[in-house]
Design an enzyme around this catalytic site. Structure first.
Site, PDB file in Angstrom:
ATOM      1  N   GLU A   1     -10.955 -18.576  -7.216  1.00 51.78           N
ATOM      2  CA  GLU A   1     -10.347 -19.013  -6.081  1.00 51.78           C
ATOM      3  C   GLU A   1     -10.436 -17.553  -5.145  1.00 51.78           C
ATOM      4  OE1 GLU A   1      -8.214 -18.010  -8.303  1.00 51.78           O
ATOM      5  OE2 GLU A   1      -7.346 -16.467  -7.072  1.00 51.78           O
TER       6      GLU A   1
ATOM      7  N   LYS B   1     -10.646  -4.436  -7.390  1.00 51.90           N
ATOM      8  CA  LYS B   1     -10.868  -5.750  -7.932  1.00 51.90           C
ATOM      9  C   LYS B   1     -11.977  -5.885  -8.972  1.00 51.90           C
ATOM     10  CE  LYS B   1      -8.703  -8.831  -4.543  1.00 51.90           C
ATOM     11  NZ  LYS B   1      -8.298  -8.025  -3.354  1.00 51.90           N
TER      12      LYS B   1
ATOM     13  N   SER C   1      -6.500   1.436  -2.423  1.00 56.43           N
ATOM     14  CA  SER C   1      -6.911   0.018  -3.198  1.00 56.43           C
ATOM     15  C   SER C   1      -8.309  -0.256  -2.643  1.00 56.43           C
ATOM     16  CB  SER C   1      -6.062  -0.791  -3.145  1.00 56.43           C
ATOM     17  OG  SER C   1      -5.897  -1.420  -1.650  1.00 56.43           O
TER      18      SER C   1
HETATM   19  C1  LIG Z   1      -6.965  -8.026  -2.839  1.00 57.21           C
HETATM   20  C2  LIG Z   1      -6.607  -6.391  -2.339  1.00 57.21           C
HETATM   21  C3  LIG Z   1      -5.406  -6.103  -2.342  1.00 57.21           C
HETATM   22  C4  LIG Z   1      -4.215  -7.060  -2.925  1.00 57.21           C
HETATM   23  O1  LIG Z   1      -4.366  -7.511  -4.169  1.00 57.21           O
HETATM   24  P1  LIG Z   1      -3.339  -7.125  -5.393  1.00 57.21           P
HETATM   25  O2  LIG Z   1      -3.643  -7.804  -6.529  1.00 57.21           O
HETATM   26  O3  LIG Z   1      -2.015  -6.910  -4.808  1.00 57.21           O
HETATM   27  O4  LIG Z   1      -4.009  -5.362  -5.760  1.00 57.21           O
HETATM   28  C5  LIG Z   1      -5.056  -4.801  -2.072  1.00 57.21           C
HETATM   29  N1  LIG Z   1      -5.994  -3.944  -1.486  1.00 57.21           N
HETATM   30  C6  LIG Z   1      -7.242  -4.390  -1.602  1.00 57.21           C
HETATM   31  C7  LIG Z   1      -8.316  -3.485  -0.812  1.00 57.21           C
HETATM   32  C8  LIG Z   1      -7.633  -5.608  -1.841  1.00 57.21           C
HETATM   33  O5  LIG Z   1      -8.837  -6.074  -1.541  1.00 57.21           O
END
Ligand SMILES: *Cc1c(COP(=O)(O)O)cnc(C)c1O
Length: 394
Positions: free
Chosen positions: A112, A90, A378
């Site tokens: 948000e 993010k 992610s």
């Molecule tokens: C917020 C988040 C997501 C989901 O958000 P996307 O916009 O779909 O990438 C996925 N993995 C993690 C670790 C997150 O913090």
């Protein structure tokens, strides 16, 4: 050539656009007019690249997971977004947007947040850039995500608990839009995923596309070719997935597999599998697939993973799905939990619960031995330890 990128009106096929209140028209138009020029400028690129390198810790490694590969009978590389500063992808987006906000002369940042991850990433860059930061968060979420609220406050942000509706993400988003309507001239709204009115989905995808740019380079070095056979990522709003596929989206040699949250099963009534369950509608200023009842009321999604229970989906992904460019799989709570423990056991990496949904897609795909697979991790699992421990103890 067929393209899956945004058109000049802000649409991906029939999805996208900018459906905002009259009072925000000019604001959104200014943003549409500014973002490409800023993102393409040398001064932006230099500052963005330097912060990604020295502050975030990029490039993130592309790691060949040998034991995981052996288990699934193919060659699996993990793109390690979990190693970024603040623990997920993010931050790639919030750094880019705050640099844009400054160049547009904005002095006040709003955001948000649901689980609090985007709130923390926003509060972090506001501290870095010495900007005022206001984060809207449903009261229910404030209570269940207390550690993130404490982080945001330590970082200097004001967290405003929202008490309308179910007091979750959708309600926080409505409140942020209301704030933006009241302060259109000095306020910049940092949206955390590839959602919202045009140009947000395209802008966030571009800012996250550093992921696929690096994948290309890293694969070239490791494999002597710059594309994989499969790209796999989880989708909440869709930003880590959009970043993972960005430079491969028109390359038919690359199969795209997206994992959405099945919750307790897509027909259980407790699911966040928006692409498979959603119907066409408008949410947060964009036309996309939305979890909604017969009469168009937005339905509260459910997933064990707080980052995936969003009732909409990015217009990019809605289009990839209806045009069959991407294969969409629902991964249930239990499958994700199992996958998180499997990665930890085999590779010594504790993934975020969201990322565990991408890993949970691996048993559902028929790989060939020579397939090269890149799966984006992610984020890291520190924030999910309580859930993991409870699962183990039951
Ligand atoms: C917020 C988040 C997501 C989901 O958000 P996307 O916009 O779909 O990438 C996925 N993995 C993690 C670790 C997150 O913090």
């Amino acid at each position: 050539m067929k393209t899956y990128q945004v058109d000049k009106n802000g649409y991906y096929g029939e999805f996208g656009g900018a459906y905002v209140p009259e009072i925000l028209h000019q604001c959104v138009k200014d943003l549409q007019n500014a973002y490409l020029e800023v993102l393409d400028s040398e001064s932006f690129k230099a500052e963005y690249d330097q912060l990604l390198r020295d502050y975030v810790g990029r490039p993130s490694p592309l790691y060949l997971a040998k034991r995981l590969s052996k288990k699934y009978g193919c060659k699996i590389y993990l793109k390690r977004e979990d190693l970024n500063h603040t623990g997920a992808h993010k931050i790639n987006n919030t750094i880019g947007q705050i640099l844009l906000a400054r160049r547009m002369g904005k002095t006040r940042i709003i955001a948000e947040t649901g689980a609090g991850q985007h709130g923390v990433a926003t509060a972090t860059v506001c501290a870095l850039m010495d900007m005022e930061c206001i984060v809207y968060m449903g009261k229910t979420d404030v209570e269940r995500q207390h550690a993130n609220v404490q982080k945001m406050e330590m970082l200097g942000a004001t967290v405003i608990p929202v008490t309308s509706g179910n007091m979750t993400l959708k309600d926080a988003t409505n409140e942020a839009i209301r704030d933006w309507c009241c302060h259109p001239s000095d306020t910049y709204y940092i949206i955390g995923s590839t959602v919202g009115p045009h140009p947000y989905p395209d802008m966030v995808a571009r800012l996250q596309s550093v992921i696929s740019e690096e994948i290309r380079k890293q694969l070239q070095e490791k494999e002597g070719r710059n594309y994989p056979d499969y790209l796999i990522a989880c989708v909440g709003g869709g930003s880590n997935a959009a970043g993972t596929i960005y430079h491969h989206i028109d390359d038919k040699r690359v199969k795209i597999v997206l994992a959405e949250a099945g919750g307790k099963g897509i027909h259980s009534g407790m699911s966040a599998a928006t692409i498979q369950l959603g119907k066409k509608g408008i949410i947060h200023g964009a036309r996309t697939l939305v979890m909604q009842s017969e009469d168009g009321q937005i339905e509260e999604p459910y997933s064990i993973s707080a980052g995936l229970d969003y009732p909409g989906i990015g217009p990019i992904h809605a289009n990839l799905s209806v045009s069959r460019r991407a294969k969409i799989l629902a991964v249930d709570d239990d499958e994700a939990l199992k996958a998180a423990f499997e990665l930890t056991e085999l590779e010594g990496i504790i993934p975020a619960l969201e990322s565990a949904h991408a890993l949970g897609a691996l048993p559902k795909v028929d790989f060939k031995k020579e397939d090269i697979v890149v799966l984006t991790v992610s984020g890291r699992g520190d924030k999910d330890m309580e859930t993991y421990i409870n699962y183990k103890n039951n």
